[in-house]
Scaffold this active site. Structure first.
Site, short mmCIF file in Angstrom:
data_model
loop_
_atom_site.label_atom_id
_atom_site.label_comp_id
_atom_site.label_asym_id
_atom_site.label_seq_id
_atom_site.Cartn_x
_atom_site.Cartn_y
_atom_site.Cartn_z
N GLU A 111 -11.48 -4.47 -2.56
CA GLU A 111 -10.60 -3.43 -3.08
C GLU A 111 -10.43 -3.60 -4.59
O GLU A 111 -9.74 -4.52 -5.04
CB GLU A 111 -9.24 -3.51 -2.38
CG GLU A 111 -9.32 -3.47 -0.86
CD GLU A 111 -8.08 -4.08 -0.23
OE1 GLU A 111 -6.97 -3.55 -0.45
OE2 GLU A 111 -8.22 -5.12 0.45
N HIS A 152 -9.98 1.33 0.73
CA HIS A 152 -9.77 0.19 1.63
C HIS A 152 -10.78 0.19 2.77
O HIS A 152 -10.41 0.05 3.94
CB HIS A 152 -8.35 0.24 2.20
CG HIS A 152 -7.78 -1.10 2.55
ND1 HIS A 152 -8.44 -2.02 3.33
CD2 HIS A 152 -6.59 -1.69 2.23
CE1 HIS A 152 -7.69 -3.09 3.50
NE2 HIS A 152 -6.57 -2.92 2.83
N HIS A 166 0.81 -1.22 0.00
CA HIS A 166 0.00 0.00 0.00
C HIS A 166 0.84 1.27 0.00
O HIS A 166 0.58 2.22 0.74
CB HIS A 166 -0.96 0.01 1.19
CG HIS A 166 -2.00 -1.08 1.13
ND1 HIS A 166 -2.53 -1.55 -0.06
CD2 HIS A 166 -2.60 -1.79 2.12
CE1 HIS A 166 -3.42 -2.50 0.21
NE2 HIS A 166 -3.48 -2.67 1.52
#
Length: 379
Positions: free
Chosen positions: A343, A205, A134
């Site tokens: 996601e 998210h 991420h």
């Protein structure tokens, strides 16, 4: 004159009281906007509230571009908050999490935090089993976006990411546009430009628990994923480069089933490797926003979430690493599998897998990605 002065003084006090009330008035989800006011890296953080004609409410903070709460009606008409998060900006800052975040520059994992671009090897931070996850430990979920509340239903967030941000190349200007529609959908449009060749893969998210009660696991939720294939992972959650069929495996959600039906079948090595579901599905939708990519329903509340996207993949994460150490909104402890994340994305580690859809963004191009979270009720 004294009477006029007295009346003026009373009016001023009443106005001040009204202003104070406005500042401290709670959202429908029970959030106090004042608790989201602070400064991070010389940038101000706030809580923004979107509402539609149907009465749905979405609260978003520009810290990390995070969805903090989503209030939607259940089968009995009662409003429920269906995402995990915190009551204050302090917790978002001090408790590492991805709750509700607008992830960038690169959602999901890059193998060993390393990729090659035009012959140059770029080394990113390694913050997850040796991989870059991420965007690294200082990814955009921990940065403050510039916010523009366009109207009661629309919020535009902008992140200017400098060349070398977590060692990613290029000065990137990224935007996240949240639009709350009257049919109870959150339409999220991502866009980005760069002045140097780079990679980008953005997502939201949010951790969904559609029952409205995250003290209980979301493993009873019924999940459908419009995907005949998925990308397996090794024991460090890294994609192997394969694309394999879901048929006759616990990864098959082409027929809706409970998230928890097979989740502890660790004889199936992929569930053991993922500690449950933490995988990318290869969508059949081929970028068609009119086709449902995934659908999640709580049998308790009747609340249904449909996901639409132009992305080729979707990561389904079943909250496997929630472990009861985090206390969220309203003092609720988040235990393992208290939520499901959906996601939308390009596949993990795509920069190192040239056979997969490209995540390269060049100067003069515009990155565009869209995800629609549409809520309804099944009675």
């Amino acid at each position: 004159m004294k009477r006029h002065a007295l009346l003026a003084g009373i009016a001023a006090l009443m106005l001040a009281a009204c202003n104070q009330k406005a500042e401290t008035e709670l959202t429908l989800s029970g959030l106090n906007p004042a608790k989201f006011e602070t400064t991070v890296n010389d940038a101000a953080t706030h809580l923004y509230t979107l509402k539609n004609e149907a009465g749905m409410e979405v609260c978003i903070t520009n810290f990390g571009g995070r969805i903090v709460s989503i209030m939607v009606p259940d089968k009995d008409g009662n409003m429920q908050d269906v995402v995990l998060g915190f009551d204050s900006i302090a917790d978002y800052i001090n408790v590492p999490s991805d709750f509700g975040a607008s992830i960038g520059r690169y959602a999901n994992r890059i193998n060993q935090g390393k990729f090659v671009l035009d012959g140059d090897t770029i080394q990113l931070p390694q913050n997850n089993f040796g991989h870059c996850l991420h965007g690294g430990p200082k990814g955009w979920q921990y940065q403050v976006y510039n916010a523009n509340l366009i109207d009661n239903t629309t919020l535009e967030l902008t992140r200017i990411s400098p060349d070398g941000d977590e060692n990613f190349p290029g000065n990137v200007t990224a935007k996240v546009l949240f639009k709350l529609t009257d049919d109870n959908a959150i339409d999220i449009k991502y866009s980005a430009t760069t002045d140097k060749k780079t990679i980008i893969n953005m997502t939201n998210h949010s951790y969904f628990n559609l029952s409205g009660d995250p003290s209980k696991a979301a493993t009873d939720h019924i999940l459908y994923v419009n995907a005949d294939n998925y990308t397996p992972v090794d024991s460090t959650f890294m994609t192997t480069g394969e694309i394999v069929t879901v048929k006759d495996t616990p990864m098959d959600f082409t027929t809706p089933k409970a998230v928890g039906q097979d989740i502890t079948n660790f004889d199936f090595v992929q569930l053991k490797n993922g500690n449950g579901y933490d995988h990318n599905w290869v969508l059949n939708t081929q970028g068609d926003l009119n086709q449902v990519a995934a659908k999640l329903t709580s049998p308790t509340s009747g609340i249904t979430l449909e996901v639409y996207t132009n992305e080729p993949g979707i990561q389904v994460y079943s909250g496997n690493f929630l472990d009861g150490t985090v206390t969220g909104k309203k003092g609720i402890t988040y235990n393992q599998r208290a939520s499901v994340c959906l996601e939308t994305q390009h596949y993990p580690d795509s920069p190192n897998k040239p056979q997969w859809p490209s995540v390269i963004l060049k100067p003069g191009q515009t990155y565009n990605s869209e995800c629609i979270f549409k809520f309804s009720v099944e009675k």
